[in-house]
Design a protein around this motif. Structure first.
Motif, PDB file in Angstrom:
ATOM      1  N   GLY A 130       0.813  -1.207   0.000  1.00 46.53           N
ATOM      2  CA  GLY A 130       0.000   0.000   0.000  1.00 46.53           C
ATOM      3  C   GLY A 130       0.851   1.263   0.000  1.00 46.53           C
ATOM      4  O   GLY A 130       0.556   2.224  -0.718  1.00 46.53           O
ATOM      5  N   LYS A 131       1.916   1.248   0.782  1.00 42.33           N
ATOM      6  CA  LYS A 131       2.821   2.401   0.844  1.00 42.33           C
ATOM      7  C   LYS A 131       3.486   2.635  -0.508  1.00 42.33           C
ATOM      8  O   LYS A 131       3.635   3.775  -0.957  1.00 42.33           O
ATOM      9  CB  LYS A 131       3.881   2.171   1.917  1.00 42.33           C
ATOM     10  CG  LYS A 131       4.815   3.358   2.117  1.00 42.33           C
ATOM     11  CD  LYS A 131       5.845   3.062   3.215  1.00 42.33           C
ATOM     12  CE  LYS A 131       6.795   4.239   3.382  1.00 42.33           C
ATOM     13  NZ  LYS A 131       7.860   3.951   4.371  1.00 42.33           N
TER      14      LYS A 131
ATOM     15  N   HIS B 297       2.265   1.946  -3.403  1.00 43.13           N
ATOM     16  CA  HIS B 297       1.278   2.556  -4.292  1.00 43.13           C
ATOM     17  C   HIS B 297       1.042   4.018  -3.934  1.00 43.13           C
ATOM     18  O   HIS B 297       1.024   4.886  -4.817  1.00 43.13           O
ATOM     19  CB  HIS B 297      -0.041   1.788  -4.221  1.00 43.13           C
ATOM     20  CG  HIS B 297      -1.071   2.296  -5.184  1.00 43.13           C
ATOM     21  ND1 HIS B 297      -1.888   3.366  -4.898  1.00 43.13           N
ATOM     22  CD2 HIS B 297      -1.398   1.902  -6.440  1.00 43.13           C
ATOM     23  CE1 HIS B 297      -2.679   3.604  -5.923  1.00 43.13           C
ATOM     24  NE2 HIS B 297      -2.410   2.731  -6.873  1.00 43.13           N
ATOM     25  N   GLU B 298       0.861   4.287  -2.645  1.00 37.66           N
ATOM     26  CA  GLU B 298       0.557   5.653  -2.209  1.00 37.66           C
ATOM     27  C   GLU B 298       1.684   6.624  -2.567  1.00 37.66           C
ATOM     28  O   GLU B 298       1.433   7.754  -2.977  1.00 37.66           O
ATOM     29  CB  GLU B 298       0.289   5.672  -0.706  1.00 37.66           C
ATOM     30  CG  GLU B 298      -0.235   7.013  -0.217  1.00 37.66           C
ATOM     31  CD  GLU B 298      -0.761   6.916   1.208  1.00 37.66           C
ATOM     32  OE1 GLU B 298      -1.955   7.155   1.410  1.00 37.66           O
ATOM     33  OE2 GLU B 298       0.035   6.600   2.113  1.00 37.66           O
ATOM     34  N   GLU B 299       2.924   6.181  -2.402  1.00 31.30           N
ATOM     35  CA  GLU B 299       4.076   7.058  -2.656  1.00 31.30           C
ATOM     36  C   GLU B 299       4.365   7.227  -4.144  1.00 31.30           C
ATOM     37  O   GLU B 299       5.133   8.105  -4.530  1.00 31.30           O
ATOM     38  CB  GLU B 299       5.318   6.499  -1.955  1.00 31.30           C
ATOM     39  CG  GLU B 299       5.248   6.590  -0.435  1.00 31.30           C
ATOM     40  CD  GLU B 299       6.468   5.998   0.238  1.00 31.30           C
ATOM     41  OE1 GLU B 299       7.260   5.316  -0.459  1.00 31.30           O
ATOM     42  OE2 GLU B 299       6.632   6.204   1.455  1.00 31.30           O
TER      43      GLU B 299
ATOM     44  N   GLN C  12       1.819   7.227  -6.753  1.00 33.04           N
ATOM     45  CA  GLN C  12       0.569   7.334  -7.499  1.00 33.04           C
ATOM     46  C   GLN C  12       0.736   8.063  -8.826  1.00 33.04           C
ATOM     47  O   GLN C  12       0.145   7.675  -9.834  1.00 33.04           O
ATOM     48  CB  GLN C  12      -0.499   8.015  -6.645  1.00 33.04           C
ATOM     49  CG  GLN C  12      -1.053   7.106  -5.557  1.00 33.04           C
ATOM     50  CD  GLN C  12      -2.253   7.698  -4.846  1.00 33.04           C
ATOM     51  OE1 GLN C  12      -2.786   8.735  -5.245  1.00 33.04           O
ATOM     52  NE2 GLN C  12      -2.692   7.044  -3.791  1.00 33.04           N
TER      53      GLN C  12
ATOM     54  N   THR D 278      -8.900  -1.062  -3.404  1.00 30.11           N
ATOM     55  CA  THR D 278      -8.355   0.200  -2.887  1.00 30.11           C
ATOM     56  C   THR D 278      -7.725   1.014  -4.009  1.00 30.11           C
ATOM     57  O   THR D 278      -7.821   2.241  -4.036  1.00 30.11           O
ATOM     58  CB  THR D 278      -7.317  -0.070  -1.772  1.00 30.11           C
ATOM     59  OG1 THR D 278      -7.912  -0.897  -0.774  1.00 30.11           O
ATOM     60  CG2 THR D 278      -6.863   1.228  -1.124  1.00 30.11           C
TER      61      THR D 278
ATOM     62  N   SER E 204      -7.124   8.384   2.433  1.00 32.28           N
ATOM     63  CA  SER E 204      -5.794   8.075   1.928  1.00 32.28           C
ATOM     64  C   SER E 204      -5.742   6.592   1.586  1.00 32.28           C
ATOM     65  O   SER E 204      -6.551   5.796   2.081  1.00 32.28           O
ATOM     66  CB  SER E 204      -4.725   8.402   2.987  1.00 32.28           C
ATOM     67  OG  SER E 204      -4.799   7.468   4.061  1.00 32.28           O
ATOM     68  N   PHE E 205      -4.807   6.208   0.751  1.00 35.47           N
ATOM     69  CA  PHE E 205      -4.688   4.809   0.341  1.00 35.47           C
ATOM     70  C   PHE E 205      -4.485   3.910   1.555  1.00 35.47           C
ATOM     71  O   PHE E 205      -5.121   2.865   1.694  1.00 35.47           O
ATOM     72  CB  PHE E 205      -3.513   4.656  -0.630  1.00 35.47           C
ATOM     73  CG  PHE E 205      -3.484   3.327  -1.336  1.00 35.47           C
ATOM     74  CD1 PHE E 205      -4.085   3.167  -2.567  1.00 35.47           C
ATOM     75  CD2 PHE E 205      -2.854   2.223  -0.759  1.00 35.47           C
ATOM     76  CE1 PHE E 205      -4.071   1.943  -3.217  1.00 35.47           C
ATOM     77  CE2 PHE E 205      -2.833   1.002  -1.395  1.00 35.47           C
ATOM     78  CZ  PHE E 205      -3.446   0.862  -2.634  1.00 35.47           C
ATOM     79  N   ILE E 206      -3.593   4.333   2.457  1.00 37.40           N
ATOM     80  CA  ILE E 206      -3.287   3.524   3.637  1.00 37.40           C
ATOM     81  C   ILE E 206      -4.497   3.406   4.561  1.00 37.40           C
ATOM     82  O   ILE E 206      -4.798   2.328   5.079  1.00 37.40           O
ATOM     83  CB  ILE E 206      -2.085   4.115   4.404  1.00 37.40           C
ATOM     84  CG1 ILE E 206      -0.800   3.990   3.554  1.00 37.40           C
ATOM     85  CG2 ILE E 206      -1.887   3.395   5.734  1.00 37.40           C
ATOM     86  CD1 ILE E 206      -0.373   2.571   3.251  1.00 37.40           C
TER      87      ILE E 206
END
Length: 201
Positions: A99-100, A102-104, A106, A169, A177-179
């Motif tokens: 997840g991290k 992906h979030e970092e 995007q 997600t 947020s994604f997380i």
């Protein structure tokens, strides 16, 4: 001679990383189509023709950069798999790691999908592959063997559910947020949606 070759290879790797890093910054600020190879190489203080010694196209930089991020997440997940944590915590940390990633990344993933995803197909691929399912499978089976997880549920079903958490997600339009999104779904999967009274089994 071997040492010299090794030094030369290290320099090539560093040059490739430099070109990719400069290119990504330009892609994010101007757009991929609006960024020229000449502009990338000017900022890298290298000749334009040198670009093609490292990348076949600007789009190839997206593949290279995303592959680097995925490889880093893969290594983190491998470390989690072999750690002394129990299976439940391993699953939680794996979702956090992917997840991290992906979030970092995007913006990078969005660009990659734009230039490599076929709009005629409805599938969006998550920033992980078969390796994720393989590690996940190992942890699920470990949890069942150690009586942490239910044995009456086939491992394939549990794997599909955890993979589905990531997939949903990624495509979510909710304002979390994604997380946070992935943590809510993880909690629901492990604890259910029904509120239980204190002491209730």
């Amino acid at each position: 001679m071997l040492q010299e070759l090794s030094r030369r290879e290290r320099k090539k790797i560093q040059t490739k990383k430099t070109i990719a890093g400069i290119a990504l910054k330009l892609f994010f600020s101007k757009g991929l189509n609006e960024t020229t190879v000449a502009e990338i190489m000017e900022k890298a203080a290298l000749g334009t023709g040198t670009f093609y010694n490292y990348f076949e196209s600007k789009e190839a930089i997206l593949k290279y950069c995303l592959a680097e991020r995925i490889e880093s997440a893969k290594q983190t997940c491998e470390d989690i798999k072999t750690s002394s944590l129990n299976a439940t915590l391993k699953l939680s940390q794996m979702l956090q790691a992917v997840g991290k990633t992906h979030e970092e990344n995007q913006l990078l993933i969005s660009l990659y999908m734009k230039f490599y995803h076929n709009p005629d197909k409805g599938d969006k691929k998550a920033p992980h592959g078969e390796w994720f399912k393989e590690i996940l499978s190992t942890i699920i089976i470990e949890g069942q063997v150690k009586n942490e997880f239910r044995k009456d549920i086939p491992p394939e079903i549990i794997i599909e559910m955890f993979s589905g958490i990531l997939q949903s997600t990624m495509s979510s339009k909710l304002e979390f947020s994604f997380i946070a999104n992935i943590n809510y779904k993880h909690s629901l999967l492990l604890e259910g949606v029904i509120k239980r009274n204190d002491g209730e089994v």
